[in-house]
Enzyme design. Structure first.
Site, PDB file in Angstrom:
ATOM      1  N   ASN A   1       0.884  -1.209   0.063  1.00 39.48           N
ATOM      2  CA  ASN A   1      -0.126  -0.206   0.142  1.00 39.48           C
ATOM      3  C   ASN A   1       0.847   1.163   0.062  1.00 39.48           C
ATOM      4  O   ASN A   1       0.487   2.384  -0.404  1.00 39.48           O
ATOM      5  CB  ASN A   1      -0.963  -0.197   1.105  1.00 39.48           C
ATOM      6  CG  ASN A   1      -2.206  -0.835   0.974  1.00 39.48           C
ATOM      7  OD1 ASN A   1      -3.296  -0.565   0.128  1.00 39.48           O
ATOM      8  ND2 ASN A   1      -2.023  -2.036   1.722  1.00 39.48           N
TER       9      ASN A   1
ATOM     10  N   MET B   1       1.314  -2.938  12.665  1.00 43.05           N
ATOM     11  CA  MET B   1       0.464  -4.153  13.486  1.00 43.05           C
ATOM     12  C   MET B   1       0.659  -3.742  14.983  1.00 43.05           C
ATOM     13  O   MET B   1       0.470  -4.513  15.944  1.00 43.05           O
ATOM     14  CB  MET B   1       1.189  -5.408  13.336  1.00 43.05           C
ATOM     15  CG  MET B   1       1.026  -5.908  11.778  1.00 43.05           C
ATOM     16  SD  MET B   1      -0.616  -6.066  11.292  1.00 43.05           S
ATOM     17  CE  MET B   1      -1.067  -7.549  12.419  1.00 43.05           C
TER      18      MET B   1
ATOM     19  N   HIS C   1      -8.207  -1.078   5.942  1.00 39.09           N
ATOM     20  CA  HIS C   1      -8.613  -2.235   6.505  1.00 39.09           C
ATOM     21  C   HIS C   1      -9.102  -3.144   5.443  1.00 39.09           C
ATOM     22  O   HIS C   1      -9.920  -2.916   4.476  1.00 39.09           O
ATOM     23  CB  HIS C   1      -9.884  -2.089   7.445  1.00 39.09           C
ATOM     24  CG  HIS C   1     -10.422  -3.409   8.336  1.00 39.09           C
ATOM     25  ND1 HIS C   1      -9.524  -3.938   9.375  1.00 39.09           N
ATOM     26  CD2 HIS C   1     -11.438  -4.068   8.214  1.00 39.09           C
ATOM     27  CE1 HIS C   1      -9.858  -5.007   9.763  1.00 39.09           C
ATOM     28  NE2 HIS C   1     -11.140  -5.011   9.119  1.00 39.09           N
TER      29      HIS C   1
HETATM   30  C1  GRF Z   1      -3.597  -4.770   4.043  1.00 41.48           C
HETATM   31  O1  GRF Z   1      -4.270  -5.684   3.868  1.00 41.48           O
HETATM   32  C2  GRF Z   1      -4.243  -3.666   4.905  1.00 41.48           C
HETATM   33  O2  GRF Z   1      -5.613  -3.699   4.840  1.00 41.48           O
HETATM   34  C3  GRF Z   1      -3.848  -4.170   6.388  1.00 41.48           C
HETATM   35  O3  GRF Z   1      -2.690  -4.681   6.413  1.00 41.48           O
HETATM   36  C4  GRF Z   1      -2.347  -4.888   4.756  1.00 41.48           C
HETATM   37  C5  GRF Z   1      -1.028  -4.242   4.575  1.00 41.48           C
HETATM   38  O4  GRF Z   1      -0.537  -4.881   3.245  1.00 41.48           O
HETATM   39  N1  GRF Z   1      -4.208  -3.006   7.023  1.00 41.48           N
HETATM   40  P1  GRF Z   1       0.567  -4.187   2.696  1.00 41.48           P
HETATM   41  O5  GRF Z   1       2.144  -4.462   3.558  1.00 41.48           O
HETATM   42  O6  GRF Z   1       0.399  -2.821   2.367  1.00 41.48           O
HETATM   43  O7  GRF Z   1       0.982  -5.168   1.404  1.00 41.48           O
END
Ligand code: GRF
Length: 206
Positions: free
Chosen positions: A14, A90, A109
Protein backbone atom coordinates in the site's frame (compact mmCIF):
# COMPACT_ATOMS: atom_id res chain seq x y z
CA UNK A 1 2.61 20.19 -0.38
CA UNK A 2 1.13 17.80 2.14
CA UNK A 3 3.71 15.88 4.19
CA UNK A 4 2.75 12.26 4.80
CA UNK A 5 4.14 9.53 7.06
CA UNK A 6 3.41 5.91 6.18
CA UNK A 7 3.52 3.44 9.07
CA UNK A 8 3.78 -0.22 8.13
CA UNK A 9 4.95 -3.51 9.65
CA UNK A 10 5.08 -5.68 6.55
CA UNK A 11 5.41 -5.75 2.80
CA UNK A 12 4.29 -2.18 2.23
CA UNK A 13 2.43 -2.75 -1.03
CA UNK A 14 0.00 0.00 0.00
CA UNK A 15 2.94 2.33 0.65
CA UNK A 16 4.07 1.46 -2.89
CA UNK A 17 0.65 2.26 -4.33
CA UNK A 18 0.64 5.67 -2.60
CA UNK A 19 4.19 6.61 -3.59
CA UNK A 20 3.55 5.46 -7.18
CA UNK A 21 0.49 7.72 -7.34
CA UNK A 22 2.52 10.63 -5.95
CA UNK A 23 5.26 9.97 -8.51
CA UNK A 24 2.89 10.27 -11.42
CA UNK A 25 1.69 13.56 -9.90
CA UNK A 26 -1.74 12.30 -9.05
CA UNK A 27 -1.34 13.40 -5.43
CA UNK A 28 -0.05 16.85 -4.37
CA UNK A 29 1.94 15.38 -1.48
CA UNK A 30 5.27 13.91 -0.47
CA UNK A 31 6.16 11.07 1.88
CA UNK A 32 8.36 12.61 4.57
CA UNK A 33 9.11 9.40 6.47
CA UNK A 34 8.30 5.69 6.61
CA UNK A 35 8.07 4.23 10.11
CA UNK A 36 8.07 0.54 11.00
CA UNK A 37 8.16 -1.48 14.21
CA UNK A 38 9.94 -4.33 12.38
CA UNK A 39 13.58 -4.00 11.31
CA UNK A 40 13.10 -6.62 8.56
CA UNK A 41 9.86 -5.24 7.10
CA UNK A 42 10.03 -5.11 3.30
CA UNK A 43 8.46 -1.63 3.39
CA UNK A 44 11.88 -0.36 4.56
CA UNK A 45 13.49 -1.72 1.39
CA UNK A 46 10.80 -0.04 -0.69
CA UNK A 47 11.46 3.27 1.11
CA UNK A 48 15.19 2.90 0.46
CA UNK A 49 14.57 2.35 -3.24
CA UNK A 50 12.66 5.64 -3.30
CA UNK A 51 15.26 7.46 -1.11
CA UNK A 52 12.61 8.18 1.51
CA UNK A 53 13.81 8.47 5.15
CA UNK A 54 12.85 5.42 7.20
CA UNK A 55 12.86 4.81 10.93
CA UNK A 56 12.43 1.63 12.96
CA UNK A 57 10.88 1.60 16.44
CA UNK A 58 11.11 -2.00 17.71
CA UNK A 59 8.25 -2.38 20.18
CA UNK A 60 10.33 -4.49 22.55
CA UNK A 61 12.86 -1.65 22.95
CA UNK A 62 10.30 0.38 24.90
CA UNK A 63 9.19 -0.20 28.50
CA UNK A 64 5.51 0.22 27.65
CA UNK A 65 3.01 1.11 24.93
CA UNK A 66 2.86 4.76 25.96
CA UNK A 67 6.64 5.27 25.62
CA UNK A 68 6.53 3.55 22.22
CA UNK A 69 3.67 5.82 21.12
CA UNK A 70 5.37 8.99 22.37
CA UNK A 71 8.64 8.14 20.59
CA UNK A 72 6.79 7.76 17.29
CA UNK A 73 4.79 10.92 17.95
CA UNK A 74 8.02 12.84 18.46
CA UNK A 75 9.43 11.56 15.18
CA UNK A 76 6.25 12.55 13.33
CA UNK A 77 6.54 16.04 14.77
CA UNK A 78 10.24 16.26 13.85
CA UNK A 79 9.35 15.44 10.24
CA UNK A 80 6.49 17.97 10.38
CA UNK A 81 4.06 15.29 9.28
CA UNK A 82 0.54 16.49 8.44
CA UNK A 83 -1.13 13.19 7.51
CA UNK A 84 -0.38 9.71 8.87
CA UNK A 85 -1.23 6.70 6.70
CA UNK A 86 -1.37 3.42 8.59
CA UNK A 87 -0.74 0.66 6.07
CA UNK A 88 -0.54 -2.66 7.85
CA UNK A 89 0.97 -1.23 11.03
CA UNK A 90 0.50 -4.02 13.57
CA UNK A 91 0.80 -2.05 16.82
CA UNK A 92 -1.88 -0.15 18.68
CA UNK A 93 -1.08 3.30 20.06
CA UNK A 94 -2.08 4.86 23.34
CA UNK A 95 -4.52 7.79 22.83
CA UNK A 96 -1.81 10.51 22.72
CA UNK A 97 -1.15 9.89 19.04
CA UNK A 98 -4.73 9.73 17.69
CA UNK A 99 -5.53 12.75 19.87
CA UNK A 100 -2.60 14.80 18.52
CA UNK A 101 -3.61 13.88 14.95
CA UNK A 102 -7.42 13.93 15.10
CA UNK A 103 -8.82 13.79 11.57
CA UNK A 104 -5.28 13.41 10.23
CA UNK A 105 -4.73 9.64 10.48
CA UNK A 106 -6.01 7.15 7.93
CA UNK A 107 -6.01 3.38 8.01
CA UNK A 108 -6.78 0.70 5.46
CA UNK A 109 -8.72 -2.36 6.55
CA UNK A 110 -9.13 -5.49 4.38
CA UNK A 111 -12.91 -5.83 4.77
CA UNK A 112 -16.07 -3.76 4.58
CA UNK A 113 -16.24 -1.95 7.92
CA UNK A 114 -18.12 -1.75 10.24
CA UNK A 115 -18.26 -5.55 9.72
CA UNK A 116 -15.22 -7.74 10.38
CA UNK A 117 -13.21 -5.12 12.28
CA UNK A 118 -11.92 -4.67 15.81
CA UNK A 119 -9.81 -6.81 18.10
CA UNK A 120 -8.20 -9.84 16.45
CA UNK A 121 -9.42 -8.83 12.99
CA UNK A 122 -6.19 -8.46 11.07
CA UNK A 123 -4.44 -10.26 8.21
CA UNK A 124 -5.74 -13.72 7.36
CA UNK A 125 -8.11 -13.71 10.38
CA UNK A 126 -10.26 -11.17 8.57
CA UNK A 127 -10.53 -13.15 5.34
CA UNK A 128 -11.20 -16.41 7.23
CA UNK A 129 -14.00 -14.77 9.20
CA UNK A 130 -15.51 -13.30 6.03
CA UNK A 131 -15.43 -16.62 4.15
CA UNK A 132 -16.79 -18.55 7.16
CA UNK A 133 -19.65 -16.06 7.54
CA UNK A 134 -20.97 -17.02 4.10
CA UNK A 135 -20.89 -13.40 2.90
CA UNK A 136 -21.06 -13.01 -0.88
CA UNK A 137 -19.06 -9.77 -0.91
CA UNK A 138 -16.04 -8.42 0.89
CA UNK A 139 -13.83 -5.46 0.05
CA UNK A 140 -11.57 -2.84 1.55
CA UNK A 141 -12.15 0.28 3.63
CA UNK A 142 -10.10 3.43 4.14
CA UNK A 143 -11.18 5.26 7.27
CA UNK A 144 -10.07 7.96 9.66
CA UNK A 145 -8.53 6.63 12.86
CA UNK A 146 -10.00 7.33 16.27
CA UNK A 147 -8.66 5.96 19.59
CA UNK A 148 -10.95 2.91 19.23
CA UNK A 149 -9.84 0.28 16.67
CA UNK A 150 -11.51 0.17 13.21
CA UNK A 151 -14.48 2.42 13.98
CA UNK A 152 -13.53 5.85 12.60
CA UNK A 153 -15.40 7.69 9.81
CA UNK A 154 -15.24 5.83 6.49
CA UNK A 155 -13.59 7.63 3.56
CA UNK A 156 -13.56 5.07 0.73
CA UNK A 157 -14.77 1.52 0.20
CA UNK A 158 -14.81 -0.86 -2.71
CA UNK A 159 -16.38 -4.28 -2.92
CA UNK A 160 -15.01 -7.62 -4.09
CA UNK A 161 -17.30 -10.52 -5.06
CA UNK A 162 -16.68 -13.78 -3.23
CA UNK A 163 -16.83 -16.80 -5.55
CA UNK A 164 -17.60 -20.35 -4.42
CA UNK A 165 -13.99 -21.44 -4.93
CA UNK A 166 -12.46 -18.50 -3.04
CA UNK A 167 -10.25 -19.26 -0.05
CA UNK A 168 -8.94 -16.77 2.53
CA UNK A 169 -5.76 -16.59 0.42
CA UNK A 170 -7.44 -15.85 -2.92
CA UNK A 171 -9.79 -13.37 -1.25
CA UNK A 172 -6.79 -11.61 0.34
CA UNK A 173 -5.24 -11.22 -3.11
CA UNK A 174 -8.40 -9.75 -4.61
CA UNK A 175 -8.84 -7.36 -1.68
CA UNK A 176 -5.22 -6.22 -1.95
CA UNK A 177 -5.80 -5.11 -5.56
CA UNK A 178 -8.75 -3.00 -4.45
CA UNK A 179 -6.73 -1.54 -1.56
CA UNK A 180 -4.12 -0.29 -4.01
CA UNK A 181 -6.83 1.71 -5.79
CA UNK A 182 -8.75 3.18 -2.88
CA UNK A 183 -5.87 4.15 -0.57
CA UNK A 184 -4.17 6.47 -3.07
CA UNK A 185 -7.64 7.79 -3.99
CA UNK A 186 -8.40 8.65 -0.35
CA UNK A 187 -5.00 10.30 0.15
CA UNK A 188 -5.51 12.33 -3.04
CA UNK A 189 -8.89 13.62 -1.78
CA UNK A 190 -7.30 14.55 1.54
CA UNK A 191 -4.37 16.33 -0.16
CA UNK A 192 -6.85 18.28 -2.27
CA UNK A 193 -8.66 19.27 0.96
CA UNK A 194 -11.89 17.73 -0.31
CA UNK A 195 -12.78 15.57 2.71
CA UNK A 196 -15.26 16.94 5.24
CA UNK A 197 -15.96 14.89 8.38
CA UNK A 198 -19.53 15.22 9.70
CA UNK A 199 -20.00 12.88 12.65
CA UNK A 200 -19.42 9.38 11.29
CA UNK A 201 -19.81 10.45 7.68
CA UNK A 202 -17.12 11.79 5.37
CA UNK A 203 -18.41 14.01 2.59
CA UNK A 204 -16.42 14.62 -0.58
CA UNK A 205 -16.37 18.21 -1.84
CA UNK A 206 -16.93 18.43 -5.62
C1 GRF B 1 -3.44 -4.73 4.09
O1 GRF B 1 -4.20 -5.86 3.79
C2 GRF B 1 -4.23 -3.76 4.93
O2 GRF B 1 -5.61 -3.81 4.69
C3 GRF B 1 -3.93 -4.20 6.33
O3 GRF B 1 -2.59 -4.62 6.30
C4 GRF B 1 -2.25 -5.06 4.98
C5 GRF B 1 -0.99 -4.36 4.56
O4 GRF B 1 -0.53 -4.87 3.35
N1 GRF B 1 -4.20 -3.15 7.28
P1 GRF B 1 0.76 -4.25 2.64
O5 GRF B 1 1.91 -4.35 3.63
O6 GRF B 1 0.44 -2.81 2.29
O7 GRF B 1 0.98 -5.10 1.45
Amino acid sequence: MLKIAVLASGSGSNFQAIIDAIDVQKIPASIAVVISDKADAYVLERAKQKSIPAQVFPYQDFPDRQKFTLAILQSLQTYQVELICLAGFMRIFTPELPTAFTGRIMNIHPALLPAFGGKGMYGHHVHEAVINSGAKFSGATVHFVTPETDVGPIIQQEIVKIEDDDTPETLAQKVHLVEHKIYPAAVKLYAEERLVIKGMRVMIKK
